[in-house]
Design a protein around this motif. Structure first.
Motif, PDB file in Angstrom:
ATOM      1  N   ASN A  53      -1.711   4.808  -0.093  1.00 47.86           N
ATOM      2  CA  ASN A  53      -1.577   5.918  -1.043  1.00 47.86           C
ATOM      3  C   ASN A  53      -1.447   5.400  -2.482  1.00 47.86           C
ATOM      4  N   SER A  54      -2.225   4.367  -2.805  1.00 47.10           N
ATOM      5  CA  SER A  54      -2.285   3.790  -4.162  1.00 47.10           C
ATOM      6  C   SER A  54      -0.963   3.203  -4.618  1.00 47.10           C
ATOM      7  N   SER A  55      -0.117   2.784  -3.679  1.00 49.01           N
ATOM      8  CA  SER A  55       1.151   2.158  -4.061  1.00 49.01           C
ATOM      9  C   SER A  55       1.621   1.237  -2.941  1.00 49.01           C
ATOM     10  N   LEU A  56       2.644   0.439  -3.224  1.00 43.40           N
ATOM     11  CA  LEU A  56       3.263  -0.418  -2.226  1.00 43.40           C
ATOM     12  C   LEU A  56       4.446   0.303  -1.607  1.00 43.40           C
ATOM     13  N   CYS A  57       4.452   0.410  -0.292  1.00 47.54           N
ATOM     14  CA  CYS A  57       5.523   1.104   0.426  1.00 47.54           C
ATOM     15  C   CYS A  57       6.288   0.094   1.280  1.00 47.54           C
ATOM     16  N   ILE A  58       7.622   0.164   1.239  1.00 50.64           N
ATOM     17  CA  ILE A  58       8.478  -0.761   1.984  1.00 50.64           C
ATOM     18  C   ILE A  58       8.975  -0.073   3.248  1.00 50.64           C
ATOM     19  N   PHE A  59       8.810  -0.744   4.386  1.00 53.13           N
ATOM     20  CA  PHE A  59       9.271  -0.222   5.673  1.00 53.13           C
ATOM     21  C   PHE A  59      10.253  -1.230   6.265  1.00 53.13           C
ATOM     22  N   LEU A  60      11.519  -0.831   6.376  1.00 51.05           N
ATOM     23  CA  LEU A  60      12.559  -1.719   6.894  1.00 51.05           C
ATOM     24  C   LEU A  60      12.831  -1.490   8.372  1.00 51.05           C
ATOM     25  N   ASN A  61      12.752  -0.259   8.830  1.00 48.46           N
ATOM     26  CA  ASN A  61      13.250   0.075  10.163  1.00 48.46           C
ATOM     27  C   ASN A  61      12.190   0.692  11.078  1.00 48.46           C
ATOM     28  N   SER A  62      10.927   0.570  10.738  1.00 47.73           N
ATOM     29  CA  SER A  62       9.880   1.129  11.591  1.00 47.73           C
ATOM     30  C   SER A  62       9.155  -0.003  12.301  1.00 47.73           C
ATOM     31  N   THR A  63       8.826   0.206  13.562  1.00 45.26           N
ATOM     32  CA  THR A  63       8.130  -0.815  14.342  1.00 45.26           C
ATOM     33  C   THR A  63       6.715  -0.993  13.812  1.00 45.26           C
ATOM     34  N   PHE A  64       6.326  -2.214  13.594  1.00 49.27           N
ATOM     35  CA  PHE A  64       5.000  -2.489  13.038  1.00 49.27           C
ATOM     36  C   PHE A  64       3.921  -2.293  14.086  1.00 49.27           C
ATOM     37  N   LYS A  65       2.856  -1.654  13.675  1.00 50.61           N
ATOM     38  CA  LYS A  65       1.704  -1.451  14.548  1.00 50.61           C
ATOM     39  C   LYS A  65       0.533  -2.267  14.028  1.00 50.61           C
ATOM     40  N   ASP A  66      -0.329  -2.627  14.957  1.00 49.14           N
ATOM     41  CA  ASP A  66      -1.547  -3.358  14.592  1.00 49.14           C
ATOM     42  C   ASP A  66      -2.347  -2.500  13.616  1.00 49.14           C
ATOM     43  N   PRO A  67      -2.649  -3.004  12.416  1.00 46.00           N
ATOM     44  CA  PRO A  67      -3.381  -2.188  11.435  1.00 46.00           C
ATOM     45  C   PRO A  67      -4.751  -1.760  11.929  1.00 46.00           C
ATOM     46  N   ASN A  68      -5.323  -2.485  12.875  1.00 46.10           N
ATOM     47  CA  ASN A  68      -6.646  -2.133  13.382  1.00 46.10           C
ATOM     48  C   ASN A  68      -6.603  -0.922  14.314  1.00 46.10           C
ATOM     49  N   SER A  69      -5.388  -0.571  14.785  1.00 43.54           N
ATOM     50  CA  SER A  69      -5.269   0.565  15.706  1.00 43.54           C
ATOM     51  C   SER A  69      -4.872   1.848  14.986  1.00 43.54           C
ATOM     52  N   ILE A  70      -4.674   1.789  13.663  1.00 37.83           N
ATOM     53  CA  ILE A  70      -4.237   2.953  12.894  1.00 37.83           C
ATOM     54  C   ILE A  70      -5.442   3.602  12.226  1.00 37.83           C
ATOM     55  N   SER A  71      -5.476   4.914  12.241  1.00 39.69           N
ATOM     56  CA  SER A  71      -6.536   5.653  11.551  1.00 39.69           C
ATOM     57  C   SER A  71      -6.091   5.897  10.119  1.00 39.69           C
ATOM     58  N   TRP A  72      -6.515   5.029   9.216  1.00 40.70           N
ATOM     59  CA  TRP A  72      -6.077   5.122   7.828  1.00 40.70           C
ATOM     60  C   TRP A  72      -6.855   6.209   7.099  1.00 40.70           C
ATOM     61  N   PRO A  73      -6.182   6.941   6.211  1.00 38.11           N
ATOM     62  CA  PRO A  73      -6.904   7.987   5.457  1.00 38.11           C
ATOM     63  C   PRO A  73      -7.929   7.357   4.529  1.00 38.11           C
TER      64      PRO A  73
END
Length: 838
Positions: free
Chosen positions: A249-269
């Protein structure tokens, strides 16, 4: 900017040994046992204006419309004919044709070692992606051999992936980021972006951004690293999940407590515009966005905004430079004089400042702190305990030699004064601050080394001896003036004699002469010999320009040779041509003027990169080992491939020059000697540089093996990051060759690895093997040293070192220590002629 290039593809069987369907632009996957060759005949290609070349092997088009697409393949950035293998963003039309402006590279496999035309990249039958240079040498690999890889794909978010039969990721480029992020890409905890050295030099510099447990932190490398920016989350970390920073979303987002998913399996907008974030060579983290109208990638947003604005970046004014607005200055004592620092290069270039006298830990009694009021420093992470006043802060620094400066910050509140003392072991850019607030004050105290002229003792001795000096000064001046008159008359008569002798000399008798230039032409091309690159006993070297070609012009002073002898030497050296020898372009022999014109080497001499005299980032292990091999190839050509053997006789870091890509070339043949093939030894007077001389010089009977000894010394300097003779160190450590013998005897070779470079330490075993190889070259008995052809075989892994050789080095008597001779650019220690007597 360029016409559309029609895409095509060719489908071959999976087992095809050389070429695959992935050669087409429009195909996003590749099978095992596929090889791509980096040339226009083998790969589809796009040539942009300005010389940029893209040769994709895989391409993933985002849509059927005009859009950004991700490609992987070879990429060449002008003005150099060197290639990188990486991932880049291109613009494509509805017919999947590449259009638009120059594509940015967002990931590179070989940024530290570019490859040449006809290099290869191969997806092997056992699932490993391997990059080799044109000569077949290994440059990079994924290390995925034997891990059930089924193929390779470039994903729709620009991730280069090796996948297995279940389409699970085995290896991906997102796990090995370089200096950029694309939308949908994450930096996981421990990963980092490392800036390039410059816009055209993609080797890593000292600035990097990394993810820690609570967010993104930017550092400049030192011991310890210094933090200049942080982006942290407001939430608290509650679990053991891996922290990640994602570009979305045109910015850097920090995720501390969410389980990381393989970026290839995510449907990015799908984004409305093409974007990427890059950590620039200046330390700025900027978001770039595609401008369709201009067909460029301008920076549209500054992601990192440190305190003090632009002045908050560590290298904005170089080391010790003080940033005030857009202006850089050197530290001033009490704001009125600068007796301790000088600017590096042209002050307008903002390259920083260097102390006039280096800090010496053996003379701590002569350390002093300069007070810089209304000045602050970017790093706040290393406070000094129990130092709550300016005096305590200064004393803490003076008691520890590793301290180079302290920043004392004082806060005035309702409950009293709160002082903080911050410790700095390496001084980068400082910031001048003008605070209107009466509640805060900041001062920086910079350590300097007092010279004899600065100390009170020297002042007292000067007063006591003043009468003696006055009494002896006048007779001494009279004697000096008389001697000067006699020498001047002698030189004038001698110069007139040689000019007369050379008048009738013809150039026609020399068959293979380089280009001849007039003295006036070389004066003009060097702008009156205004930009000096180095100097020594022979004369000086100046930068010049002949047409569009930059050159280095060596002006020999007090030349004792006649024109005939000088030209004979030029013919000999001009006939030598090798990729690892600096090329002689031309010469000038006009009356008493003797000048040589060489190809220009933009990185200068090797000593400036391994002795840390120019505030440069440390070279990585790959670059150092490649430099060692380049030097060996140049010497092998001189010793074994010329019609007559040539011993260089002055191998040292100052005479090894580096091109833009850190390829090394041997330079300065002013002391070299020709050796007939039927000669086992030659008798000659001692020549060369103390510290690099083989023991047999004491007998005046030498062979080309003296170069092998000097080469061994240079190898150790490259590995250790210090000079062979360093009298600023304790006597037991001042001689590197003797120190190597002692460390080998005590099995402590690791102590000699350059501590400036983490990469050197990470290649510990390879570095130790290189040290053992250097011991072979440093044997006292020249007959037992390897030939340079054997040296190359060892470096390329064809031949190994005998264990007994190491024992001969360890058990040998120490060589008599000698003084080193320091220089800046291909400088000889003596000799004003092109070469010594033959």
């Amino acid at each position: 900017t360029m016409g559309p290039v029609r895409l095509f593809f060719l489908v071959l069987a999976t087992a095809a040994p050389l070429f695959s369907a992935a050669q087409s632009f429009g195909y996003p996957t590749a099978n095992l046992s596929t090889l791509w060759i980096n040339n226009d005949a083998s790969l589809p290609h796009v040539h942009y204006k300005g010389g940029l070349v893209v040769r994709p092997i895989l391409l993933r088009s985002q849509s059927k419309y005009y859009s950004q697409s991700f490609g992987t393949g070879f990429f060449c950035a002008p003005p150099y004919d060197m290639f990188y293998f990486g991932v880049f963003i291109v613009q494509t039309d509805p017919d999947t044709r590449i259009i638009g402006g120059n594509p940015p590279v967002v990931w590179s496999a070989n940024r530290a070692r570019p490859v040449r035309e006809n290099a290869t990249v191969e997806l092997t039958s056992d699932g490993e992606l391997i990059l080799r240079d044109a000569d077949g040498s290994l440059v990079w690999s994924t290390g995925s051999s034997g891990r059930s890889v089924a193929g390779m794909v470039i994903t729709n978010i620009g991730n280069l992936v090796l996948f297995d039969l279940m389409n699970a990721t085995v290896w991906q480029s997102f796990d090995h980021p370089t200096d950029a992020l694309v939308p949908g890409q994450s930096l996981l905890e421990g990963m980092k972006l490392t800036a390039s050295t410059s816009a055209t030099n993609w080797t890593e510099n000292q600035l990097y951004a990394t993810v820690l447990s609570d967010g993104l932190y930017a550092y400049v490398a030192s011991a310890p690293p210094q933090n200049y920016y942080m982006l942290t989350s407001n939430e608290d970390k509650t679990g053991n999940e891996t922290t990640r920073v994602t570009f979305m979303n045109s910015s850097l987002c920090i995720f501390l407590n969410s389980t990381f998913k393989d970026p290839n399996s995510i449907s990015w907008p799908t984004t409305t515009s093409a974007q990427f974030i890059r950590l620039g060579y200046d330390g700025h983290l900027r978001m770039h966005e595609w401008d369709m109208a201009e067909e460029t990638w301008p920076a549209v947003e500054e992601v990192m905004k440190p305190n003090f604005g632009d002045c908050g970046f560590p290298t904005v004014c170089g080391e010790y430079g003080i940033c005030t607005g857009r202006k850089c200055t050197c530290p001033l004592q009490d704001n009125y004089s600068s007796g301790y620092f000088k600017p590096i290069g042209d002050p307008k270039d903002n390259l920083g400042c260097t102390p006039l006298t280096p800090i010496s830990c053996q003379e701590m009694q002569h350390h002093q702190l300069l007070t810089l009021d209304e000045v602050s420093y970017f790093d706040v992470n290393y406070p000094v305990e129990n130092a709550t006043t300016p005096d305590d802060c200064k004393q803490a620094c003076l008691k520890n030699c590793s301290c180079r400066a302290v920043n004392f910050r004082q806060y005035y509140g309702q409950t009293g004064t709160d002082g903080h003392c911050l410790w700095v072991t390496k001084v980068f850019s400082l910031q001048s601050i003008k605070l209107e607030s009466v509640n805060y004050k900041s001062s920086v105290f910079i350590k300097v080394q007092l010279g004899p002229s600065n100390s009170a003792a020297a002042s007292a001795r000067s007063t006591n001896n003043s009468n003696l000096i006055l009494g002896t000064a006048i007779p001494a001046i009279v004697i000096v003036v008389l001697l000067a008159i006699v020498v001047t008359l002698y030189l004038q008569r001698r110069r007139a004699y040689y000019d007369k002798k050379d008048e009738d000399f013809s150039f026609d008798q020399f068959a293979r002469m380089p280009a001849r230039f007039s003295f006036q032409k070389l004066r003009e091309c060097t702008q009156g010999f205004s930009k000096k690159l180095g100097e020594g006993g022979f004369g000086s070297v100046y930068e010049g320009k002949l047409g569009e070609e930059r050159v280095a012009v060596k002006r020999l002073e007090s030349a004792r040779q006649g024109k005939k002898e000088f030209l004979a030497e030029v013919e000999t050296i001009g006939s030598i041509e090798h990729i690892n020898l600096v090329r002689l372009i031309g010469f000038c022999a006009e009356k008493s003027q003797r000048l040589l014109v060489y190809e220009y080497m933009p990185r200068g001499s090797l000593d400036r990169w391994i002795h840390y005299r120019h505030n440069n980032a440390p070279l990585n292990w790959g670059t150092r080992s490649r430099i060692i091999l380049d030097i060996a190839k140049g010497l092998c050509y001189l010793h074994e491939e010329c019609r007559r053997k040539m011993a260089h006789l002055d191998i040292k870091p100052q005479n090894i020059l580096l091109d833009e890509n850190f390829n090394a070339k041997v330079a300065d043949f002013g002391l070299s000697k020709l050796i007939d093939r039927d000669q086992s030894k030659v008798v000659t007077v001692m020549r060369g540089t103390p510290g690099y001389l083989a023991p047999e010089w004491l007998t005046s009977q030498i062979t080309e093996k003296v170069d092998v000894y000097s080469f061994g010394v240079v190898v150790m300097e490259l590995i250790s990051g210090r000079k062979n003779i360093d009298n600023s160190l304790p006597e037991a450590s001042s001689n590197l060759t003797n120190l190597l013998r002692g460390k080998a005897r005590d099995n402590q070779l690791s102590d000699l690895i350059d501590k400036h470079s983490e990469d050197m330490l990470s290649h510990h075993e390879q570095v130790i093997q290189m040290m053992k190889f250097a011991m072979w070259c440093l044997l006292n008995d020249g007959c037992q040293r390897p030939s340079m052809s054997t040296v190359i075989k060892v470096l390329e892994g064809v031949t190994s070192i005998e264990t007994a050789i190491l024992h001969r080095f360890i058990d040998a008597n120490s060589v008599m220590p000698v003084q080193d001779n320091i220089s800046a650019y291909s400088v000889q220690p003596q000799a004003s002629t092109l070469s010594g007597p033959r």
